[in-house]
Design a protein around this motif. Structure first.
Motif, PDB file in Angstrom:
ATOM      1  N   SER A 186       0.871  -1.270  -0.215  1.00 32.05           N
ATOM      2  CA  SER A 186       0.173   0.029  -0.226  1.00 32.05           C
ATOM      3  C   SER A 186       1.027   1.351   0.370  1.00 32.05           C
ATOM      4  O   SER A 186       2.019   1.127   0.870  1.00 32.05           O
ATOM      5  N   SER A 211      -5.616  -2.198   4.825  1.00 34.94           N
ATOM      6  CA  SER A 211      -6.401  -2.249   5.604  1.00 34.94           C
ATOM      7  C   SER A 211      -6.840  -1.540   7.260  1.00 34.94           C
ATOM      8  O   SER A 211      -6.099  -0.528   6.715  1.00 34.94           O
ATOM      9  N   ASN A 269      -5.559  -0.185  -1.653  1.00 32.30           N
ATOM     10  CA  ASN A 269      -6.641  -0.773  -0.851  1.00 32.30           C
ATOM     11  C   ASN A 269      -6.487  -0.876   0.424  1.00 32.30           C
ATOM     12  O   ASN A 269      -6.615  -2.334   1.074  1.00 32.30           O
ATOM     13  N   TYR A 312      -3.251   4.411  -1.845  1.00 35.70           N
ATOM     14  CA  TYR A 312      -2.873   2.772  -3.398  1.00 35.70           C
ATOM     15  C   TYR A 312      -2.694   1.917  -2.486  1.00 35.70           C
ATOM     16  O   TYR A 312      -2.256   1.497  -1.815  1.00 35.70           O
ATOM     17  N   ARG A 371      -4.371   2.181   6.454  1.00 34.23           N
ATOM     18  CA  ARG A 371      -4.478   3.657   6.579  1.00 34.23           C
ATOM     19  C   ARG A 371      -4.219   3.960   7.587  1.00 34.23           C
ATOM     20  O   ARG A 371      -3.323   5.411   7.049  1.00 34.23           O
TER      21      ARG A 371
END
Length: 143
Positions: free
Chosen positions: A111, A132, A130, A128, A136
């Motif tokens: 990510s 968790s 996706n 970018y 994030r």
């Protein structure tokens, strides 16, 4: 499974859209080399190349060139890790609002947070891959 097949599966994990190919325990050994390395040292390590290719695909070639300068010679520190995810980050010297954070999980998922006032139009600043919710939050807050 022979060595060539293992290498092919390992490479496929990075080329795909962050889809795990081998279980998490097999990946942990592959990413443990990141732990405690300086960001620029990790970025320049040949084992980082599959990660770099995925990041370049996500944020675009021009933006990747910009971010790679931050990772190789900008402001950086040691690679951090939390719950099996390694975080490699760098920012523009004198303007750390322009930065990149790359999260590499034990399961092979990559990510990216990319933020730059100088970003080329082919990419928007953002996250970018996706990630968790936990990843994030770490990408955004550094915690």
């Amino acid at each position: 499974m022979n060595l060539i097949m293992k290498k092919s599966l390992f490479s496929a994990a990075f080329i795909g859209l962050s889809t795990p190919v081998i279980n998490g325990s097999a990946y942990a050994d592959n990413f443990s080399w990141l732990a405690g390395k300086d960001q620029s040292e990790a970025f320049q390590d040949p084992r980082f190349k599959p990660i770099a290719r995925k990041v370049e695909k996500d944020i675009g070639a021009n933006n990747y060139k910009l971010a790679s300068r931050w990772l190789s010679g900008g402001v950086s520190g040691p690679v951090s890790s939390s719950n099996g995810v390694y975080y490699v980050s760098g920012c523009q010297q004198g303007l750390c609002s322009d930065h990149i954070v790359i999260a590499v999980a034990d399961d092979g998922k990559i990510s990216v947070l990319f933020n730059s006032q100088l970003a080329k139009p082919e990419v928007k600043n953002g996250i970018y891959g996706n990630p968790s919710n936990e990843v994030r939050q770490h990408l955004i807050n550094g915690k």
